[in-house]
Design a protein around this motif. Structure first.
Motif, PDB file in Angstrom:
ATOM      1  N   ILE A 103      65.360 -56.766 -22.069  1.00 16.89           N
ATOM      2  CA  ILE A 103      65.912 -58.047 -21.610  1.00 16.89           C
ATOM      3  C   ILE A 103      67.243 -57.837 -20.907  1.00 16.89           C
ATOM      4  O   ILE A 103      67.527 -58.449 -19.866  1.00 16.89           O
ATOM      5  N   ASN A 104      68.074 -56.952 -21.447  1.00 20.92           N
ATOM      6  CA  ASN A 104      69.365 -56.697 -20.809  1.00 20.92           C
ATOM      7  C   ASN A 104      69.210 -56.070 -19.425  1.00 20.92           C
ATOM      8  O   ASN A 104      69.979 -56.376 -18.513  1.00 20.92           O
ATOM      9  N   TYR A 105      68.226 -55.198 -19.254  1.00 14.21           N
ATOM     10  CA  TYR A 105      67.987 -54.619 -17.933  1.00 14.21           C
ATOM     11  C   TYR A 105      67.593 -55.713 -16.935  1.00 14.21           C
ATOM     12  O   TYR A 105      68.082 -55.747 -15.803  1.00 14.21           O
ATOM     13  N   TYR A 106      66.711 -56.606 -17.345  1.00 16.32           N
ATOM     14  CA  TYR A 106      66.336 -57.714 -16.465  1.00 16.32           C
ATOM     15  C   TYR A 106      67.544 -58.602 -16.157  1.00 16.32           C
ATOM     16  O   TYR A 106      67.737 -59.048 -15.032  1.00 16.32           O
ATOM     17  N   MET A 107      68.352 -58.862 -17.192  1.00 17.08           N
ATOM     18  CA  MET A 107      69.507 -59.731 -16.983  1.00 17.08           C
ATOM     19  C   MET A 107      70.503 -59.098 -16.017  1.00 17.08           C
ATOM     20  O   MET A 107      71.057 -59.777 -15.138  1.00 17.08           O
TER      21      MET A 107
END
Length: 350
Positions: A103-107
């Motif tokens: 999720i952090n990579y997408y964010m």
């Protein structure tokens, strides 16, 4: 007016290609599952409908917000995507796992695409604060640092990335491309040479690919021809054809593409490359046919490039009305492409 054309390398990661990967969903037939299937098909508005229904019906909130973020990314609504990913992270149980990193990579990508480089940098800092062995985060943080003109920090991150993934040949080329885009081809070539020195067991294909990026086209041709005896993938043929084109033998490159498509008519990659080659030769109708054949395959990895190149081809054919219609359809599907938006404004005035 010199036109930009999409010439995707095997490492060229489009948003659609990224969004198509790593998409956990709910059980078969659930709204969440249907929403993630729609994302795979690049039907982002349909995905939002399914995922909002999933929220309303109490399905897994964390995965649903993640899916909403990905769908909003696909629509170019990056600020909304960031909000979705934040909501997804709020559902964490406090124990950092693979999904939290995902999720952090997408964010971080959404923050980058929205123009908030500082926020993206903070997110990569947070990822690396939890796990300094995340090679992808080092590479991606390096890309941000290059954009912020902090070359020293960028090179340090790139060095750490290749230290962690010393045998990841794609990573070296990605770093080369990042530095080349930043106007620092020399440092980029240093990473290619580093890969050649560190990895003595390189295949003929890998050796050919590195030689191509170093501009050693004859060496690339020889290595790729050797690799072709054992495995003739479309990516190999793509770079072999490009090597022949760079050496001035466009006719042989054309033969390579045509022979490959006769054996495998389902390669959007080669149709795109064939179309680009015909454009260089000013054979616009042949180029158009190649792009249309590629688009008929509906390959998510190449749909964007083929769609853009088709619109540009109509412009070369002086059919500005048709080109404008196609470019409008393109920017509706890929709204973050600012250059295409400028091109559409130009076409609309013709």
């Amino acid at each position: 007016m010199k036109k930009r054309l999409f010439m995707l390398s095997i490492l060229g990661i489009s948003i659609s290609a990224l969004l198509a990967g790593c998409n956990p969903g709910g059980g078969p037939g659930s709204n969440l599952s249907l929403g993630m299937d729609a994302i795979e098909a690049q039907e982002y508005s349909e995905a939002l409908t399914c995922l909002n229904r999933a929220l309303a019906e109490g399905e897994d909130k964390r995965l649903t917000y993640r899916g909403l973020g990905i769908a909003h990314m696909g629509l170019g609504e990056y600020d909304r995507a960031v909000d979705d990913f934040m909501n997804s992270l709020k559902g964490s149980n406090g124990l950092v796992g693979k999904l939290d990193y995902d999720i952090n990579y997408y964010m971080a990508l959404s923050q980058f695409k929205s123009g908030d480089l500082d926020a993206a940098l903070d997110t990569y800092n947070a990822i690396l604060g939890l796990d300094d062995k995340q090679a992808d985060a080092h590479y991606l943080r390096g890309r941000i640092e290059l954009l912020k003109n902090d070359k020293t920090a960028a090179l340090a991150d790139f060095d750490r990335a290749v230290e962690l993934k010393s045998s990841d040949y794609d990573l070296y080329i990605s770093i080369y491309e990042a530095l080349d885009d930043a106007g620092d081809k020399q440092d980029g070539e240093n990473y290619i040479n580093m890969a050649l020195q560190k990895n003595g067991r390189m295949t003929d294909y890998q050796s050919g690919l590195f030689s191509y990026y170093l501009g050693k086209y004859d060496e690339a041709r020889q290595s790729l021809e050797a690799a072709r005896k054992d495995d003739e993938s479309d990516k190999l043929v793509l770079y072999l054809g490009r090597s022949y084109e760079a050496l001035g033998d466009i006719n042989y490159a054309a033969t390579l593409y045509r022979e490959y498509l006769e054996k495998d008519p389902d390669s959007a990659c080669i149709y795109n490359e064939e179309g680009l080659m015909y454009l260089k030769q000013e054979e616009y109708m042949k180029a158009l046919t190649a792009f249309e054949n590629g688009m008929a395959l509906n390959d998510p990895s190449y749909n964007q490039s083929l769609m853009f190149n088709e619109a540009v081809t109509y412009e070369y054919l002086l059919d500005f009305k048709k080109a404008a219609v196609l470019m409008k359809e393109y920017i509706e599907k890929y709204p973050d492409d600012e250059e295409a938006q400028r091109e559409y404004i130009f076409l609309s005035t013709r």
